[in-house]
Enzyme design. Structure first.
Site, PDB file in Angstrom:
ATOM      1  N   CYS A 223     -10.187  -0.475 -43.528  1.00  0.00           N
ATOM      2  CA  CYS A 223     -10.347  -0.881 -44.930  1.00  0.00           C
ATOM      3  C   CYS A 223     -10.607  -2.374 -45.139  1.00  0.00           C
ATOM      4  O   CYS A 223     -11.636  -2.736 -45.721  1.00  0.00           O
ATOM      5  CB  CYS A 223      -9.152  -0.459 -45.759  1.00  0.00           C
TER       6      CYS A 223
ATOM      7  N   ARG B  46      -3.246   3.274 -33.305  1.00  0.00           N
ATOM      8  CA  ARG B  46      -1.922   3.149 -33.919  1.00  0.00           C
ATOM      9  C   ARG B  46      -0.881   3.424 -32.851  1.00  0.00           C
ATOM     10  O   ARG B  46      -0.991   4.393 -32.106  1.00  0.00           O
ATOM     11  CB  ARG B  46      -1.768   4.142 -35.077  1.00  0.00           C
TER      12      ARG B  46
ATOM     13  N   GLN C  34     -12.153   7.595 -37.067  1.00  0.00           N
ATOM     14  CA  GLN C  34     -12.233   8.141 -38.427  1.00  0.00           C
ATOM     15  C   GLN C  34     -13.683   8.237 -38.861  1.00  0.00           C
ATOM     16  O   GLN C  34     -14.484   7.357 -38.546  1.00  0.00           O
ATOM     17  CB  GLN C  34     -11.514   7.215 -39.411  1.00  0.00           C
TER      18      GLN C  34
ATOM     19  N   ASP D 145     -14.901   7.363 -41.630  1.00  0.00           N
ATOM     20  CA  ASP D 145     -14.383   6.622 -42.772  1.00  0.00           C
ATOM     21  C   ASP D 145     -15.520   6.200 -43.702  1.00  0.00           C
ATOM     22  O   ASP D 145     -16.680   6.105 -43.280  1.00  0.00           O
ATOM     23  CB  ASP D 145     -13.673   5.371 -42.236  1.00  0.00           C
TER      24      ASP D 145
ATOM     25  N   HIS E  40     -15.930   3.504 -47.407  1.00  0.00           N
ATOM     26  CA  HIS E  40     -15.386   2.782 -48.556  1.00  0.00           C
ATOM     27  C   HIS E  40     -16.487   2.636 -49.576  1.00  0.00           C
ATOM     28  O   HIS E  40     -17.552   2.111 -49.276  1.00  0.00           O
ATOM     29  CB  HIS E  40     -14.816   1.429 -48.116  1.00  0.00           C
TER      30      HIS E  40
ATOM     31  N   LYS F  48      -5.082  10.122 -55.886  1.00  0.00           N
ATOM     32  CA  LYS F  48      -5.887  10.624 -54.774  1.00  0.00           C
ATOM     33  C   LYS F  48      -6.022  12.137 -54.846  1.00  0.00           C
ATOM     34  O   LYS F  48      -5.250  12.804 -55.536  1.00  0.00           O
ATOM     35  CB  LYS F  48      -5.248  10.240 -53.442  1.00  0.00           C
TER      36      LYS F  48
ATOM     37  N   HIS G  22     -11.477   5.087 -50.862  1.00  0.00           N
ATOM     38  CA  HIS G  22     -11.365   5.274 -49.409  1.00  0.00           C
ATOM     39  C   HIS G  22     -11.479   6.773 -49.174  1.00  0.00           C
ATOM     40  O   HIS G  22     -10.796   7.543 -49.835  1.00  0.00           O
ATOM     41  CB  HIS G  22      -9.998   4.867 -48.880  1.00  0.00           C
TER      42      HIS G  22
HETATM   43 ZN   LIG Z   1      -9.714   2.597 -46.309  1.00  0.00          ZN
END
Ligand SMILES: [Zn+2]
Ligand SMILES: [Zn+2]
Length: 598
Positions: A287, A316, A334, A336, A338, A417, A464
């Site tokens: 992010c 992680r 991910q 991912d 944004h 969310k 996100h």
């Molecule tokens: Zn994010």
């Protein structure tokens, strides 16, 4: 997120120990019966807690040695005797001090510890026959109500989930309202064992794990094909929808995490490195870095929305005890993205995202369900910001014609969310996608701006979202969902060519060459083995199509095609096989369609 029954059990706080719904009540009551049976058979055992969990229950016991499968059988037999006696569950309210004394006398230190942690003047206990347990209930009326149950396994578990505490022995069981439901569940468990992605991953050369890298997969050639096909599908789809792909660094100075706020809350989960005397870390999420790309230029209201996608490789530092196959890992990628947009664009963005989610999951035959989490008491941002964001999510769900559950107060402090679950072929639910609206965290902390129509700088809203979640976990789910029999477009090997004997090897090589040229992942198996053996091996490897070629096929330019699952499609012209395969693969068909066209 709702507090689990286990948490409530450990706290002994709140209205109920277990949900007052029939199934959790039944399961929780079954755990009392199990504890009663254990105490009768093994009086030296100390009891800890016994909550209902998803699909069943457990109870933790302190015992020097683990329970054996024979012990479990004995316990289950004793439980059936207790059920037959139809003993009523009787509730009594005791002053807390009386309960402390009673459990002290019985030598039950875990119950005493729970009681000492309470500040209630009275507590409730439940008795059935010779067994008494500290509990808030509710329970079924009597043990006779427990009909369909089975003990499943036993394993070690730390008291209160903390490795500094004593190791207890946990027995898991399952209980259902009817025998039929129990049988179905036991079948599902058996089937899940056969489909276990860790087992199939090794057998099908997809991925493996070695103890030099706990929680990080070694992708084998077969698994890498699947990852690449998923990436290709994602990229094609996102390109069409106006995303721009970026890639941000893995190793980042801690300054970034201090600014984003992760350093305060998340540093224990980050892998840290010392680089020339400064602290860096492997990124646990993408992010804050995406905002650097956003902030490279002055953005106007006309530039928005900006959609940055990223195949973000994250690390992680999960505790080694929690790692499991591809499902709980330390390293993952991910899918991912944004999305930076104006508040008035939010609804359209979410509507588009939900459409994308349905398209992707539909490709794999995974039905999805939706949950909207709305504002909690401790939130950042104004009521008006939250009103309009929550409204945008409601509207987007409705305009996609989607039914959804409401999780009131379940939102993070920075925005509402939508969580999306899928159901796999065994009826198991997996949470995959999250569409997280961010009103303040990234916009404020990373100071993102755009110049609005009035010439004033404003904060964009950031969305996100990840749809597969991570490639690792998604491949695990697909492997189990398809039991390793992937649709042709995902299958590591799509077709295998088998000459009947050496005499036909040349023709087989030609057919194999044509498949390869058509970019079909084909293999040639011309080993000096019996045909039946080679066919079986292709089946074990779950290859979608086996092309057998001999004298007749060589003369006619055909191949005898067998589809996975056993269907004999007969001799088909090789041209036809090529076209049908190409169509099936290009359309990412969930079913095998070669030889089915008119
Ligand atoms: Zn994010
Ligand atoms: Zn209870």
């Amino acid at each position: 997120m709702a507090e689990s029954e286990e948490d409530r059990h450990l706290k002994m706080a709140g209205e109920f120990d277990c949900l007052p719904e029939p199934l959790p009540t039944l399961r929780h009551s079954t755990s009392h019966v199990m504890a009663q049976a254990v105490k009768q058979l093994f009086p030296e055992v100390r009891v800890a807690i016994g909550p209902a969990i998803e699909d069943g229950f457990y109870y933790d016991f302190a015992r020097a040695t683990p329970f054996t499968p024979e012990d479990l059988e004995k316990i289950e037999t004793r439980m059936r005797e207790i059920v037959k006696k139809d003993l009523p569950f009787i509730r009594e309210d005791w002053p807390r001090e009386q309960a402390v004394r009673w459990f002290e006398e019985k030598g039950e230190p875990f119950k005493v510890e729970i009681l000492r942690g309470l500040d209630a003047p009275t507590v409730s206990v439940y008795k059935q026959g010779d067994f008494l347990d500290l509990c808030r209930g509710p329970h079924v009326a009597s043990t006779g109500a427990i009909k369909a149950f089975k003990l499943l396994s036993s394993s070690g578990a730390y008291w209160r989930g903390n490795e500094k505490n004593p190791m207890l022995q946990r027995i898991y069981g399952t209980a259902w309202l009817t025998q039929e439901e129990l049988d179905k569940h036991l079948w599902r468990l058996e089937e899940a064992k056969k489909r276990d992605h860790r087992k199939l991953g090794r057998e099908l050369n997809l991925f493996d794990f070695y103890d030099v890298a706990p929680g990080a997969p070694f992708w084998l050639p077969g698994g890498m094909v699947i990852v690449r096909e998923l990436e290709k599908m994602a990229r094609e789809s996102l390109d069409m929808r106006g995303y721009q792909e970026i890639a941000t660094p893995l190793v980042v100075n801690k300054k970034l995490w201090e600014q984003s706020g992760h350093w305060d809350h998340y540093q224990d989960n980050m892998f840290k490195l010392d680089v020339e005397g400064e602290v860096f870390s492997l990124k646990p999420m993408n992010c804050p870095e995406s905002s650097y790309v956003y902030k490279r230029a002055l953005r106007s209201y006309r530039d928005l929305p900006i959609r940055y996608s990223e195949m973000g490789r994250c690390h992680r530092n999960e505790r080694s005890g929690t790692l499991s196959g591809l499902v709980r890992v330390r390293q993952f990628t991910q899918d991912d993205a944004h999305i930076y947009c104006r508040p008035d664009q939010l609804q359209a963005e979410i509507t588009d995202l939900l459409d994308l989610v349905r398209e992707w999951y539909g490709t794999f035959g995974l039905p999805s369900s939706y949950r909207l989490a709305t504002r909690a008491a401790d939130k950042l941002g104004t009521e008006q910001q939250w009103d309009s964001a929550e409204d945008a999510l409601h509207q987007a769900l409705q305009s996609n014609g989607l039914a959804y559950d409401l999780d009131k107060g379940g939102a993070a402090f920075y925005g509402p969310k939508i969580d999306i679950d899928v159901e796999d072929a065994l009826g198991r639910q997996w949470q995959l996608a999250t569409i997280q609206v961010d009103l303040t965290m990234l916009p404020e902390r990373m100071q993102c701006e755009f110049i609005d129509t009035d010439g004033q700088p404003k904060r964009p809203v950031v969305v996100h979202r990840a749809i597969f979640g991570s490639y690792e976990r998604f491949v695990a789910i697909l492997t189990e969902h398809f039991a390793g029999a992937f649709p042709t477009w995902l299958a590591p090997v799509q077709a295998r060519v088998l000459p009947i004997s050496e005499k036909h090897a040349e023709y087989a090589r030609a057919v194999h060459g044509r498949l390869r040229q058509a970019r079909i992942r084909a293999e040639l198996d011309d080993r000096n083995e019996k045909l039946g053996y080679r066919v079986r091996e292709a089946q074990v490897q779950k290859v979608p199509y086996v092309l057998v070629v001999g004298e007749r096929e060589a003369q006619n330019g055909t191949a005898s095609v067998r589809a996975r699952g056993g269907a004999d499609l007969g001799a088909l012209p090789v041209d036809r096989v090529l076209t049908d395969l190409a169509t099936e693969i290009a359309s990412r068909s969930a079913t095998l369609t070669v030889g089915r066209s008119a």
